[in-house]
Design a protein around this motif. Structure first.
Motif, PDB file in Angstrom:
ATOM      1  N   VAL A 236     -16.355  84.235  52.140  1.00 43.38           N
ATOM      2  CA  VAL A 236     -15.707  85.080  50.800  1.00 43.38           C
ATOM      3  C   VAL A 236     -15.658  87.023  51.110  1.00 43.38           C
ATOM      4  O   VAL A 236     -15.296  87.314  51.263  1.00 43.38           O
ATOM      5  CB  VAL A 236     -15.787  84.684  49.138  1.00 43.38           C
ATOM      6  N   GLN A 237     -17.241  86.445  51.154  1.00 40.27           N
ATOM      7  CA  GLN A 237     -17.403  88.163  51.915  1.00 40.27           C
ATOM      8  C   GLN A 237     -17.155  88.454  52.552  1.00 40.27           C
ATOM      9  O   GLN A 237     -16.517  89.428  52.570  1.00 40.27           O
ATOM     10  CB  GLN A 237     -19.153  88.191  52.374  1.00 40.27           C
ATOM     11  N   ASN A 238     -16.759  88.432  54.157  1.00 45.62           N
ATOM     12  CA  ASN A 238     -15.471  88.406  55.182  1.00 45.62           C
ATOM     13  C   ASN A 238     -14.077  88.526  54.060  1.00 45.62           C
ATOM     14  O   ASN A 238     -13.961  89.631  54.479  1.00 45.62           O
ATOM     15  CB  ASN A 238     -14.917  87.882  56.264  1.00 45.62           C
ATOM     16  N   ALA A 239     -13.553  88.156  53.671  1.00 47.11           N
ATOM     17  CA  ALA A 239     -12.583  88.492  52.770  1.00 47.11           C
ATOM     18  C   ALA A 239     -12.645  89.479  52.366  1.00 47.11           C
ATOM     19  O   ALA A 239     -11.543  90.343  52.278  1.00 47.11           O
ATOM     20  CB  ALA A 239     -11.735  86.910  51.922  1.00 47.11           C
TER      21      ALA A 239
ATOM     22  N   GLY B  90      -5.659  90.619  54.682  1.00 49.30           N
ATOM     23  CA  GLY B  90      -6.787  92.032  54.806  1.00 49.30           C
ATOM     24  C   GLY B  90      -5.917  92.482  56.171  1.00 49.30           C
ATOM     25  O   GLY B  90      -5.033  92.168  56.690  1.00 49.30           O
ATOM     26  N   VAL B  91      -7.147  92.919  56.999  1.00 49.75           N
ATOM     27  CA  VAL B  91      -6.280  93.881  58.809  1.00 49.75           C
ATOM     28  C   VAL B  91      -6.584  92.590  60.104  1.00 49.75           C
ATOM     29  O   VAL B  91      -5.470  92.399  60.715  1.00 49.75           O
ATOM     30  CB  VAL B  91      -7.648  94.663  59.067  1.00 49.75           C
ATOM     31  N   GLY B  92      -7.111  91.118  59.678  1.00 49.95           N
ATOM     32  CA  GLY B  92      -6.611  90.530  60.185  1.00 49.95           C
ATOM     33  C   GLY B  92      -7.291  90.017  61.495  1.00 49.95           C
ATOM     34  O   GLY B  92      -8.138  91.201  61.862  1.00 49.95           O
ATOM     35  N   PHE B  93      -6.772  89.689  62.143  1.00 48.11           N
ATOM     36  CA  PHE B  93      -8.005  89.681  63.694  1.00 48.11           C
ATOM     37  C   PHE B  93      -6.577  89.110  64.728  1.00 48.11           C
ATOM     38  O   PHE B  93      -5.420  88.453  64.642  1.00 48.11           O
ATOM     39  CB  PHE B  93      -8.597  89.207  64.513  1.00 48.11           C
ATOM     40  N   ASP B  94      -6.589  89.916  66.409  1.00 46.61           N
ATOM     41  CA  ASP B  94      -5.927  89.309  67.434  1.00 46.61           C
ATOM     42  C   ASP B  94      -6.676  87.343  68.009  1.00 46.61           C
ATOM     43  O   ASP B  94      -7.535  87.569  67.863  1.00 46.61           O
ATOM     44  CB  ASP B  94      -6.221  90.656  68.221  1.00 46.61           C
ATOM     45  N   MET B  95      -5.634  87.013  67.176  1.00 48.10           N
ATOM     46  CA  MET B  95      -5.720  85.424  68.019  1.00 48.10           C
ATOM     47  C   MET B  95      -6.081  85.444  69.159  1.00 48.10           C
ATOM     48  O   MET B  95      -6.793  84.138  70.016  1.00 48.10           O
ATOM     49  CB  MET B  95      -5.270  84.791  67.434  1.00 48.10           C
ATOM     50  N   ALA B  96      -5.845  86.032  70.160  1.00 49.79           N
ATOM     51  CA  ALA B  96      -6.700  86.366  71.584  1.00 49.79           C
ATOM     52  C   ALA B  96      -7.773  86.427  71.673  1.00 49.79           C
ATOM     53  O   ALA B  96      -8.488  85.535  72.955  1.00 49.79           O
ATOM     54  CB  ALA B  96      -5.851  87.436  72.384  1.00 49.79           C
ATOM     55  N   TYR B  97      -8.354  86.785  70.711  1.00 50.14           N
ATOM     56  CA  TYR B  97     -10.032  86.285  70.840  1.00 50.14           C
ATOM     57  C   TYR B  97     -10.568  86.172  69.230  1.00 50.14           C
ATOM     58  O   TYR B  97     -12.160  85.604  69.501  1.00 50.14           O
ATOM     59  CB  TYR B  97     -10.400  87.957  70.279  1.00 50.14           C
TER      60      TYR B  97
END
Ligand SMILES: Nc1ncnc2c1ncn2[C@@H]1O[C@H](COP(=O)(O)OP(=O)(O)OP(=O)(O)O)[C@@H](O)[C@H]1O
Ligand SMILES: [Mg+2]
Length: 126
Positions: free
Chosen positions: A24-27, A58-65
């Motif tokens: 939740v903190q990350n979200a 939110g900003v999400g991230f690249d699933m490649a990593y």
């Protein structure tokens, strides 16, 4: 923030609370740039387990990593964008594994992230 009705999980309450709190903190952190930030917490049953998820827009991230996500001190965003030490998800993974469960994530750059915890629904006979 929406919270669906959540299942009863057998485990160590302090640790499970810590795992959910880290997600939740990350979200909250990674939706900070969003005007209409939205976080949904829910669950669905799966054979022999409950899957609990924390989803954000939110900003999400690249699933490649994604293989780095749960490593200690691994971060996918720069410290000048988002503060952090890169230990939150490593702790989540350790807690979930200790309860016989699994953790994984799904995300799209710029379109949010969802983290899933699968935890056994019935304790194995000792
Ligand atoms: N909800 C999310 N949306 C986008 N990226 C995320 C999300 N949760 C985690 N991440 C990415 O995964 C990395 C690892 O997450 P983790 O929680 O372990 O570290 P942190 O949030 O950077 O620092 P800490 O939790 O130790 O304060 C983050 O640095 C970030 O790049
Ligand atoms: Mg974190």
């Amino acid at each position: 923030v929406t919270i669906e009705s959540l299942p009863c999980i057998e485990g160590e309450p302090t640790l499970l609370r810590q795992a959910i709190a880290n997600l939740v903190q990350n979200a909250l952190k990674y939706t900070r740039p969003r005007d209409g930030a939205r976080i949904d917490i829910g669950a669905y049953p799966s054979p022999g387990e409950h899957v609990i998820f924390v989803r954000d827009n939110g900003v999400g991230f690249d699933m490649a990593y994604s293989d780095r996500l749960f490593g200690v001190f691994q971060r996918l965003h720069r410290p000048d964008e988002f503060e952090g030490t890169g230990v939150g998800l490593a702790i989540v993974q350790r807690i979930v594994q200790r309860h016989g469960g699994r953790v994984w994530a799904d995300a799209t750059v710029g379109a949010g992230a969802t983290f899933y915890l699968a935890l056994p629904s019935v304790k194995e006979a000792a």
